[in-house]
Design a protein around this motif. Structure first.
Motif, short mmCIF file in Angstrom:
data_model
loop_
_atom_site.label_atom_id
_atom_site.label_comp_id
_atom_site.label_asym_id
_atom_site.label_seq_id
_atom_site.Cartn_x
_atom_site.Cartn_y
_atom_site.Cartn_z
N PHE A 209 0.88 -1.17 0.00
CA PHE A 209 0.00 0.00 0.00
C PHE A 209 0.92 1.22 0.00
O PHE A 209 1.80 1.33 0.86
N GLU A 210 0.74 2.08 -0.97
CA GLU A 210 1.62 3.24 -1.10
C GLU A 210 1.09 4.44 -0.31
O GLU A 210 1.76 5.46 -0.21
N LYS A 211 -0.15 4.33 0.17
CA LYS A 211 -0.69 5.33 1.11
C LYS A 211 -1.75 4.62 1.96
O LYS A 211 -2.17 3.51 1.61
N ASP A 212 -2.18 5.25 3.03
CA ASP A 212 -3.22 4.64 3.86
C ASP A 212 -4.45 4.40 2.99
O ASP A 212 -4.93 5.32 2.32
N THR A 213 -4.93 3.17 2.97
CA THR A 213 -5.99 2.81 2.02
C THR A 213 -7.03 1.94 2.71
O THR A 213 -6.67 1.00 3.43
N LYS B 185 0.07 2.86 4.99
CA LYS B 185 1.12 2.99 3.98
C LYS B 185 2.32 2.12 4.36
O LYS B 185 2.72 2.12 5.53
N GLN C 138 -5.22 -1.51 -6.49
CA GLN C 138 -6.01 -0.35 -6.89
C GLN C 138 -5.49 0.27 -8.19
O GLN C 138 -4.31 0.15 -8.50
N ASP D 93 -5.71 3.56 -8.78
CA ASP D 93 -5.48 5.01 -8.60
C ASP D 93 -4.11 5.33 -8.03
O ASP D 93 -3.86 6.44 -7.59
N ALA E 95 -2.79 3.83 -5.38
CA ALA E 95 -2.73 3.57 -3.93
C ALA E 95 -1.90 2.33 -3.61
O ALA E 95 -1.51 2.12 -2.47
N THR E 96 -1.65 1.48 -4.63
CA THR E 96 -0.88 0.26 -4.38
C THR E 96 0.21 0.11 -5.44
O THR E 96 0.09 0.61 -6.55
#
Lengths: 190, 804
Positions: free
Chosen positions: B486-490, B499, B510, B512, B514-515
Motif C-alpha cells: 500500500f503506497e498510502k493509507d488505504t 502505507k 487499486q 489510482d 494507492a498500491t
C-alpha cells in the motif's frame, strides 16, 4: 543408531532437544546417507531447488562451517515432489558448483583481438556503461515512422534468463525497460 | 501447467506426447509411476521409442510434425462416438455458441486469408449475438452452426485412413490410443497430457496444443484433479522468467506490452480491458487497470503519479503488428541493426535455430556482454570454427556469476510453485550473484546519466531503487515489491491498511496509484504473514497431494487452475473420488477456489468457471490465434511429401519465413531426404554449458550422435559407431552413428520415409572433438503465434564421414 533420514525427522519432530546444529531446524547428526561418513558436527545444511529442469526438486547442500566450502549435495527427502530422489543432473549439483573449469574472473576480449584479458569489475562495468549509453542514445527513437511517441532504443537487444531467480528476473526487466529496450527475450522463446 | 507434478498421480490415463518425460523430466515419472500402480494407463506417442515408451502401457509412433493429424483423428473419434462430456461442454465451454455466418473454411484456408500479406483478417471469426449483445447459443448443441457441430464437420475429414497415411501410425494403434484416452470422458475419470518442446517447436506449435485443449475440454478434463493441460517446462525458472515479462510482448503478469497506438494509459486501458455482456462471467481481466497502475508504481515509486499516468509514457512502446522475438533479434542483428547485446545466462550460439546465422550475427555487434558460469560458444564465438578473430570487431565482456546455491532467492517450477532457496557458500573468485551484477551495472549507467546529458533519461533517473540495500541486491526487498505495498493509507472492504503494508492479495490492488505490485500474479506471495515461498508445511487436507502449506503457488496459492470446472452447478464435485473443491455449508472447502463467488445455481451470484475468459467459458472455437480458430494439419515447412493429404495448402499459410542469405529452406529435395528432429539426453541440459564441464556427466554422454533405424543404416552402409556427417542447407555436424531399433521407417502416402534424431547439447568449446550444435542444421522458421523455432521437423542428409 541406524535410522533413515525420514525416520529421523519424525523422531526429531518429537524431540527437537537433540540439538539444532543446522540452519533449517533439523539435526544432521544421525542421518544414514553419504553424509554419515562426514564430520557432521561442523556442517551447515541449507535447502535448495534444483537448477536444471522445471520439476523443482528439493536439494540439500552441506557446507563445512570452518572453510565455508560446499562438501556435499543430495536430494531433500522432505520435499513432497522428489522425496529425496534426483536425476543424474540433479545428483551432480556438487560438481556444477565445485568445478575447477568455472570461469571466476571478469574477462575481456578487445576488438580484433585473439585472446581474453583479465579485468576488474569496476573497469568492465564502467566500460559497459559507456557502451550502453552510447548505443542507447545513438539509436533512441522518440517517435516512430507514423509519428507516434514510442521512447525506445533500437540499438541494444537483450536475452536472458530462465536460469535467474524470480527477483532477479523482475529487476532485470525493470532495468532493461527503463533503458528503453523493446528487444527483450529469453529461453521461453526457443 | 494448469495442474502440478504430484497431481499426475490422480490421473486415470496419462498421454505423453511431444515429450520424453522419463529422460528429460525424470522425477515427474515418480508420479506417473504412482498413477500406473493405481491402475492408470500410460500412453506414449513419439517418433522414437524412448525410456518413456519403455514404461508405457501403449506406445505408438508418428512422423515428426503430424501431431494435429493424430489428435484430429481423436477429436473425430470422440465426436462420432459421442464420448464427450455433454454437461461440461454445454455449460463450461463455447461448444453451444453459434458461429458467425462470416466464418468459413475451404481447402486448408480459413476465411479472411490474404495471400499477398500471408495474414488472416480475423473479423469474421466471431459468434452471432442476441439483442443484448450476448453470444447466441444452442444448449442442445444441435444447431449446425454451433461450435460443436462446426468442430464435428471440420474434423470429420480426419478419418483413421487419412490420419494413418499422414502420420505413418498403423490404424489399429490409432484406434487403441483413441479408445484408451476417450475413456476419460465420464465424470469420475481424469486424463492428463504431458507435453514439452516436441509440441511447441513446430510451425503449428500452438495449434498442436490447441488440439489437445479441445480434447481435454470435450472430455471434461480441465480444472479437475488428475487432468489439465500440462506443459513440462524445461528450465528451472522459465515459468517465472515468463511470468515476470522477460519477453518483448508482455510486461510482468501477462499485461500486453503497450503498442504505439496506445499513447496514454487511458487509451491502453480502454483498448485492452475486456468488457462482457455475459452476466455470469467474472471476466477477471476487467481488473487490468489496477494491475497496470500497480506495476507502474513498482517501477517508478513516488515519481509515478496520477498526473503523469504513473510514468506510462516513460516506458518503451512497440510498433503495432511488428514482431520483436528471438528469431527477429538475430535476423536484425545479422542485418547489422544492433550495436550492443546482452546474453545473460544464455548460449544463443548453440540454443537458437540456424546457429550459423546467430554466430555470424554476433560478429556484427560493437559489443556484447555474456554472463555465465563457464566458457561457452557465445562468449568465445570470435574464435569458433570458421571465424578469424582479426576480422571480428565485437568487444566481448564475460561476467562470471554465482551458481544457484551461492545466492538467495526463489524460483518457480512448472507447476507454478514458487520455492525459496538459500545461500550455502560464497561464490568463488570474482563471481557475483546475478542480482548484484544487475545492481552494480545499473548504478554505473545511472551515474553516467547523472553526470552527462543523455537522451530521454527520465525513466533511468526515476527507476524505483529503494529495494537495493547498500549497493547490494536484496532478494527479500525485491520479492516484497513484486508482491506489492500500500503506497498510502488505504481502505479496502472496510479495512484500512497503513502505507508501507504489504498487500495481502491481488483483489486489494487499486487503479489510482494507492498500491504497487511488481507482478499482480505474485501478489499474496510475501505478506505480513511472511515469505510464503519459504514454507515447508506438509499438510495435505484433501489427500490429493495439493500440499497447500508447502511453498506458494500462483495465483493466490491455487494449486489447480479453473477448479470451479470440477464442480456442478450446486458446487458438488463431478468426481467425488477426486474431490478438490466442494461448496459445503455456505463456503468452499478444498483448494483455493477460482474466485470467491458461490456456485452457479445461486442466482446472479455464481460465476462461470473460466474466469480469465471474457465470456466465462473455455474456448473450443478459439479466434485469438493468428492461424485459425480450429487446428488444421499442415506439413512442416521442410517436409518429405509433395502434397498435404488434408488440403491444397501444404504448409501453415502464415508461417514466418526470413530472407537473409543465411536463410535457406528446402523441401522434397533429394539432397536432403531424411526427416530430422532434435532432442536432449538426461545427462546434459539444454546446450550443455552447465553439464559438459562436469566429468561425471560427460563420461556418460561424451559426444554428438545421430540415431537411425537399422533399415536406414543398411541403406547408407553405416555401422554402429561410424563417424557421420549430418547436413542441411544451413550447416553440418559430425556425429557418431547409433543404429537402433528405437527408430523405424514410416510408410507415408505409400512411400517409405526415414527419420533420424540428434541431440542439441554439444558445442565446439568443450569437450574437444565432442561435436557441435544440432542447431547448425535447424531452420529460421517457427510457429506464427509464438515464433518458437521448428526444431522438431526439418530435412537433412546423412553420410558416413569420408563417404560420398
Amino acid at each position: 543408531m541406524h535410522v533413515t533420514r525420514r525416520e529421523f525427522l519424525k523422531i526429531s519432530g518429537m524431540a527437537s532437544a537433540l540439538g539444532a546444529l543446522a540452519g533449517l531446524g533439523f539435526d544432521v547428526l544421525p542421518i544414514k546417507s553419504y553424509a554419515a561418513g562426514l564430520d557432521t558436527m561442523s556442517v551447515k545444511e541449507t535447502t535448495s531447488i534444483c537448477p536444471y529442469c522445471a520439476v523443482g526438486c528439493g536439494q540439500i547442500v552441506q557446507t563445512d562451517k570452518a572453510t565455508g566450502k560446499i562438501i556435499n549435495t543430495e536430494g531433500d527427502s522432505d520435499h513432497p515432489i522428489n522425496e529425496g530422489s534426483l536425476c543424474a543432473k540433479g545428483a551432480s549439483l556438487y560438481q556444477l558448483v565445485v568445478n575447477p573449469s568455472r570461469w571466476t574472473q571478469v574477462l575481456y576480449r578487445a576488438p580484433y583481438s585473439d585472446k581474453w584479458e583479465e579485468k576488474t569489475w569496476d573497469w568492465a562495468l564502467d566500460r559497459i556503461a559507456v557502451n550502453v549509453k552510447k548505443s542507447r542514445d545513438t539509436a533512441f527513437v522518440t517517435k516512430n515512422a507514423k509519428g507516434q511517441e514510442v521512447n525506445r532504443t533500437e540499438g541494444i537487444a537483450h536475452i536472458g534468463s530462465a536460469a535467474l531467480d524470480n527477483e532477479e528476473c523482475w529487476l532485470l526487466q525493470a532495468i532493461m525497460r527503463s533503458l528503453g529496450l523493446v528487444y527483450i527475450e529469453h529461453q521461453a522463446r526457443i | 501447467m494448469t495442474n502440478h507434478w504430484i497431481d499426475i498421480r490422480n490421473a486415470d490415463c496419462i498421454l505423453i506426447m511431444g515429450s520424453n518425460a522419463a529422460e528429460n523430466h525424470p522425477i515427474s515419472f515418480k508420479w506417473v509411476t504412482k498413477a500406473q500402480e493405481k491402475g492408470a494407463t500410460l500412453i506414449h506417442v513419439d517418433p522414437r521409442f524412448t525410456r518413456t515408451s519403455a514404461k508405457a502401457d501403449i506406445y505408438t509412433y508418428l512422423r515428426s510434425g503430424t501431431d494435429i493429424a493424430f489428435l484430429g483423428g481423436m477429436i473425430n473419434y470422440i465426436l462420432t462416438k459421442e464420448l464427450y462430456a455433454k454437461e461440461y461442454t454445454a455449460n463450461y465451454t463455447n461448444a453451444p455458441f453459434i458461429v458467425s455466418s462470416k466464418f468459413g473454411f475451404n481447402d486448408g484456408l480459413f476465411s479472411g486469408y490474404d495471400p499477398k500479406t500471408h495474414k488472416y483478417d480475423k473479423a469474421g471469426w466471431t459468434f452471432e449475438k442476441d439483442e443484448k449483445g450476448r453470444d447466441k447459443r444452442d444448449l442442445t448443441m444441435q444447431d449446425p452452426n454451433c461450435v460443436l457441430q462446426r468442430l464435428k464437420k471440420h474434423f470429420s475429414r480426419y478419418t483413421p485412413e487419412i490420419v494413418s497415411s499422414i502420420t505413418g501410425t498403423p490404424i489399429p494403434d490409432l484406434l487403441k490410443v483413441y479408445a484408451a484416452y476417450a475413456a476419460t470422458g465420464p465424470d469420475d475419470k481424469a486424463g492428463t497430457i504431458m507435453y514439452a518442446m516436441g509440441w511447441t517447436q513446430h510451425t503449428v506449435g500452438v495449434q498442436n496444443i490447441r488440439a489437445m485443449c479441445i480434447i481435454q475440454l470435450l472430455l471434461g478434463n480441465i480444472g479437475i484433479a488428475g487432468g489439465g493441460v500440462n506443459a513440462l517446462r524445461g528450465e528451472s525458472n522459465v515459468q517465472a522468467s515468463t511470468d515476470h515479462g522477460l519477453l518483448f510482448h508482455i510486461w510482468p503478469g501477462y499485461l500486453g506490452t503497450p503498442a504505439a497506438s496506445n499513447p496514454t494509459l487511458e487509451d491502453y486501458n480502454k483498448k485492452n480491458t475486456p468488457k462482457t455482456n455475459e452476466p455470469l462471467s467474472a471476466n477477471w481481466w476487467q481488473n487490468k487497470p489496477k494491475y497496470m497502475a500497480s506495476f507502474l508504481k513498482s517501477m517508478f515509486g513516488d515519481e509515478a503519479t496520477k498526473e503523469n499516468e504513473f510514468g506510462y509514457s516513460w516506458l518503451p512502446k512497440v510498433d503495432d503488428g511488428v514482431s520483436y522475438t528471438w528469431m527477429d533479434i538475430f535476423d536484425q542483428m545479422y542485418k547489422g541493426k544492433f550495436t550492443g547485446f546482452f546474453a545473460w545466462g544464455q548460449n544463443p550460439a548453440c540454443s537458437g535455430a540456424n546457429a550459423n546465422k546467430t554466430r555470424q550475427a554476433l560478429g556484427k555487434l560493437d559489443w556484447m556482454v555474456n554472463v555465465n558460469l563457464f566458457d561457452n560458444e557465445t562468449a568465445s564465438f570470435w574464435k569458433g570454427p570458421g571465424m578469424d578473430p582479426k576480422q571480428i570487431k565485437t568487444e566481448v565482456f564475460f561476467l562470471p556469476c554465482a551458481a544457484s546455491v551461492e545466492k538467495e532467492g526463489s524460483i518457480t517450477n512448472s507447476g507454478r510453485w514458487m520455492q525459496w532457496r538459500y545461500k550455502a557458500a560464497d561464490p568463488p573468485g570474482d563471481c557475483k550473484p546475478d542480482g548484484d551484477i544487475m545492481v552494480e551495472l545499473f548504478e554505473h549507467i545511472r551515474k553516467l546519466y547523472k553526470r552527462y546529458d543523455g537522451v530521454f533519461d527520465t525513466p533511468i533517473l526515476n527507476l524505483r531503487w529503494d529495494h537495493v540495500t547498500g549497493g547490494k541486491f536484496d532478494p527479500h526487498a525485491v520479492a516484497k515489491l513484486i508482491n506489492g505495498y500500500f503506497e498510502k493509507d488505504t481502505t479496502v472492504q472496510d479495512k484500512t491498511y497503513k502505507k508501507g503494508t504489504l498487500v495481502p492479495a491481488f483483489a486489494m490492488l487499486q487503479a489510482d496509484g494507492a498500491t504497487s505490485s511488481g507482478n499482480w500474479l505474485f501478489c499474496n506471495s510475501y505478506t505480513d504473514k511472511g515469505n510464503m515461498a519459504a514454507r515447508r508445511g506438509k499438510n495435505d487436507p484433501t489427500g490429493l497431494g495439493l500440499f497447500p502449506d508447502w511453498a506458494w503457488c500462483w495465483p493466490v496459492n491455487r494449486r489447480i487452475i479453473y477448479n470451479r470446472a470440477s464442480v456442478n452447478a450446486a458446487g458438488k464435485p463431478l468426481a467425488p473420488n477426486k474431490n478438490i473443491l466442494e461448496w459445503k455449508d455456505g463456503k468452499w472447502v478444498g483448494d483455493v477456489p477460482d474466485g470467491p463467488w458461490p456456485p452457479l445455481d445461486q442466482k446472479d451470484k455464481g460465476r462461470l468457471p473460466f474466469i480469465m475468459k471474457t465470456d466465462g467459458v473455455a474456448a473450443i472455437f478459439g479466434p485469438g490465434l493468428v492461424d485459425g480458430p480450429f487446428p488444421e494439419h499442415y506439413e512442416p515447412l521442410e517436409c518429405p511429401v509433395e502434397k498435404n493429404e488434408m488440403s491444397a495448402q501444404r504448409i501453415n499459410p502464415v508461417a514466418p519465413i526470413y530472407g537473409t542469405a543465411a536463410d535457406t529452406y528446402t523441401t522434397c529435395d533429394p539432397r536432403y531426404p531424411f526427416v530430422c528432429s532434435t532432442y536432449r539426453v538426461t545427462e546434459h541440459w539444454q546446450t550443455g554449458v552447465m553439464t559438459r564441464w562436469q566429468p561425471w556427466l560427460l563420461e556418460t554422454q561424451p559426444q554428438m550422435f545421430v540415431e537411425m533405424s537399422e533399415e536406414l543404416a543398411k541403406l547408407l552402409e553405416i555401422k554402429n559407431g561410424d563417424p557421420c556427417i549430418v547436413s542441411s542447407p544451413r550447416g553440418q555436424v559430425e556425429a557418431a552413428a547409433i543404429v537402433t531399433k528405437r527408430l523405424r521407417p514410416f510408410i507415408i502416402q505409400g512411400t517409405t520415409i526415414h527419420q533420424v534424431g540428434i541431440p542439441w547439447c554439444y558445442g565446439w568449446v568443450h569437450p574437444k572433438n565432442g561435436g557441435d550444435s544440432a542447431n547448425l542444421l535447424t531452420p529460421s522458421t517457427g510457429d506464427p503465434n509464438t515464433r518458437i523455432p521448428e526444431s522438431k521437423a526439418f530435412m537433412v542428409n546423412v553420410v558416413k564421414k569420408g563417404g560420398k
